[in-house]
Design an enzyme around this catalytic site. Structure first.
Site, PDB file in Angstrom:
ATOM      1  CG  ASN A 163      -0.296  -0.158   2.274  1.00  0.00           C
ATOM      2  OD1 ASN A 163       0.639  -0.338   2.593  1.00  0.00           O
ATOM      3  ND2 ASN A 163      -1.222   0.214   3.474  1.00  0.00           N
ATOM      4  CE  LYS A 186       7.908 -10.866   0.926  1.00  0.00           C
ATOM      5  NZ  LYS A 186       6.598 -10.472   0.217  1.00  0.00           N
ATOM      6  CD  GLU A 266       2.258  -0.357  10.472  1.00  0.00           C
ATOM      7  OE1 GLU A 266       1.063  -0.923  10.526  1.00  0.00           O
ATOM      8  OE2 GLU A 266       2.492  -0.010   9.470  1.00  0.00           O
ATOM      9  CB  CYS A 300      -2.185   0.018   8.945  1.00  0.00           C
ATOM     10  SG  CYS A 300      -1.526  -1.263   7.864  1.00  0.00           S
ATOM     11  CD  GLU A 397      -6.783  -3.533   8.800  1.00  0.00           C
ATOM     12  OE1 GLU A 397      -6.172  -4.651   8.722  1.00  0.00           O
ATOM     13  OE2 GLU A 397      -6.022  -2.260   8.873  1.00  0.00           O
ATOM     14  CD  GLU A 474       8.206   0.288  10.540  1.00  0.00           C
ATOM     15  OE1 GLU A 474       7.167   0.407  10.074  1.00  0.00           O
ATOM     16  OE2 GLU A 474       9.212  -0.480   9.942  1.00  0.00           O
TER      17      GLU A 474
HETATM   18  C1  SIN Z   1       0.305   1.839   6.541  1.00  0.00           C
HETATM   19  O1  SIN Z   1      -0.550   1.878   6.220  1.00  0.00           O
HETATM   20  O2  SIN Z   1       0.765   0.704   7.115  1.00  0.00           O
HETATM   21  C2  SIN Z   1       1.218   2.865   6.803  1.00  0.00           C
HETATM   22  C3  SIN Z   1       0.426   4.136   6.683  1.00  0.00           C
HETATM   23  C4  SIN Z   1       1.264   5.382   7.093  1.00  0.00           C
HETATM   24  O3  SIN Z   1       2.573   5.276   7.345  1.00  0.00           O
HETATM   25  O4  SIN Z   1       0.857   6.310   7.191  1.00  0.00           O
END
Ligand code: SIN
Length: 491
Positions: A163, A186, A266, A300, A397, A474
């Protein structure tokens, strides 16, 4: 450059599509390939090397051989590589944005924003590379000195999602390199092209400076588990960083346990977006659009559940419907499009299932809800009102542009609803009451909380979740810590 709906022939001709091992691009062992397609048109963009376990092993050999020389490379030199890659990314914004849009579908303006966001991780960690603080102190009981030093954890496997094919790669590669770790990346088979293009920038900068070629290795593959399982079992690997679903993350964690690897995970989210009775509704709708519609809801951190005080629910929902109806769905490469396709046909099936479930349970579709199936994996911005709390749209989700509105009557109920999930990545809340905002920021079970903001992501801030949303952070100083070991020397 000319942004067409598929990448231009020039870009296609110089976009890397191989396996990068020890500073050299090559076909996969056995020369197998897989196709990368454009989700808006379903056209094949390019064939990419389909890395095998043998390629994975070669990549780890290279990362292990480069580990000591890269660790011993002066931090300032490591920082210089990152600064140079930052400049290359910015210079190549147009190509990178075209690749992001072509393989992932997001509108070009968003793709350009991703390039800027992804480049910032490289710049931030270039700046942090020279700041690995340790400490020295006299032992409190006397008779000795305690030196606490920081060391790179060692060769790291970085598994990135489709994404944000640029930003998720730089968010992992940059802190790893800044800390002195070598990497095997990867990328997702759904969108590997952007990551490969960025990998070439790292390769070129390392080569130009005569630095260890095996510092950055990349192995695309259509068979992830077959490639990663032997790597996770190899004692030379010391770290796993993964962004993706909770289910896959749990399985990787089981594999990583055998090697007692450092992990950064994550994982999935189910972000509540709370609108209280005192919220500025114009701001809340603007924030809702940012939190929901980025990458057509495929992030996410997308707002997954709109939890709205019953006294303002109708007003908020009406305004949200207006904003959703102003969106333009289509191929992200076309001017004016604000919502691109979903990543594949399975994603559309899944979103359709979530909406059908909500409707079966009594929700009303206020806008959207269906789209003719044809070329491209499109789904329209959809607002669902009166959604029961046990609908899939609330409990699971949803990776798509669907906004289920659920009402609450008091703060306690709102908090219980917000926390009533196994996930805890991010939460958003709109209120003018500072006291309430402070209570929420203490009580909401999430790694990130946006108060009167629909976007929290920032390269300099710690991104990550609690509960089933992950382990570790992160971005920011915390992102560098994930690649450093603490070693105590008693002197
Ligand atoms: C993600 O959807 O995993 C990251 C989104 C973001 O860094 O804003």
């Amino acid at each position: 450059m000319d942004f067409s709906s598929v990448i231009s022939p020039t870009l296609a001709a110089h976009a890397p599509t191989g396996v990068l091992v020890d500073g050299r691009w090559s076909p996969a062992a056995g020369s197998s390939t897989f196709e990368v397609t454009n989700p808006a048109t379903e056209d094949v963009l390019l064939d990419v090397a389909d890395g095998s376990p043998e390629d994975g092993a070669r990549a780890l050999d290279a990362a292990a051989a480069a580990a000591a020389p890269w660790r011993r490379t002066p931090p300032r030199t490591r920082a210089d590589v990152l600064h140079a890659v930052f400049r290359r990314i910015v210079t190549h914004t147009d190509d990178l944005a075209a690749l992001i849009t072509a393989e992932g579908g997001k509108p070009l303006a968003e793709a350009r924003a991703e390039v800027a966001y992804g480049a910032e991780f490289v710049r931030w960690y270039a700046e942090q590379a020279v700041r690995h603080d340790g400490s020295v102190r006299a032992a409190p009981a006397g008779g000795g000195t305690q030196i606490v030093q920081r060391r790179p954890v060692g060769p790291s496997l970085l598994i990135t999602p489709w994404n944000f094919p640029l930003a998720m790669a730089t968010r992992k590669i940059a802190p790893a390199l800044a800390a002195g770790c070598t990497v095997v990346v990867k990328p997702s088979s759904l969108a590997p092209l952007t990551t490969l293009y960025v990998a070439e920038m790292f390769r070129a900068e390392l080569e130009a400076r005569g630095l260890p070629a095996g510092t950055v290795n990349v192995v695309p593959t259509s068979a992830s588990a077959r490639l990663t399982a032997p790597l996770l079992a190899d004692p030379r690997l010391r770290k796993l960083s993964f962004t993706g679903s909770t289910g896959v993350g749990q399985s990787l964690l089981r594999d990583a346990a055998a090697g007692v690897l450092r992990t950064s995970m994550e994982l999935g989210g189910n972000a509540p977006f709370l609108v209280f009775e005192d919220a500025d509704l114009d701001d809340a709708v603007q924030g809702a659009m940012a939190a929901k519609m980025r990458n057509a809801g495929q992030t996410c951190v997308a707002a997954n559940r709109f939890l709205v005080h019953s006294s303002v629910a109708d007003d908020f929902t009406d305004r949200l419907v207006v904003a959703f109806e102003q969106q333009v769905v289509g191929d992200g490469a076309e001017a004016g499009v604000t919502v691109g396709p979903l990543i594949d046909a399975g994603a559309v099936d899944s979103v359709e299932g979530v909406v059908a479930d909500a409707v079966d349970r009594g929700a009303q579709v206020r806008t959207g809800g269906s789209w003719p199936r044809g070329r491209g994996h499109f789904y329209p911005p959809t607002v669902l009102a009166g959604v029961p709390r046990d609908a899939l749209a609330v409990t699971d989700e949803t990776f798509g542009p669907v906004a289920p509105v659920v009402t609450f009557d008091d703060d306690e109920d709102a908090l219980a609803l917000a926390n009533g999930t196994e996930h805890g990545l991010v939460a958003y809340a709109y209120t003018r009451d500072v006291g309430r905002a402070l209570v929420l920021s203490r009580e909401i079970e999430a790694g990130m909380i946006g108060i009167n903001r629909g976007i929290v992501s920032d390269a300099s801030a710690p991104f990550g979740g609690v509960k089933h949303s992950g382990i570790g952070r992160e971005g920011g100083e915390a992102g560098l810590e994930e690649y450093l070991e603490t070693v105590y020397v008693a002197l």
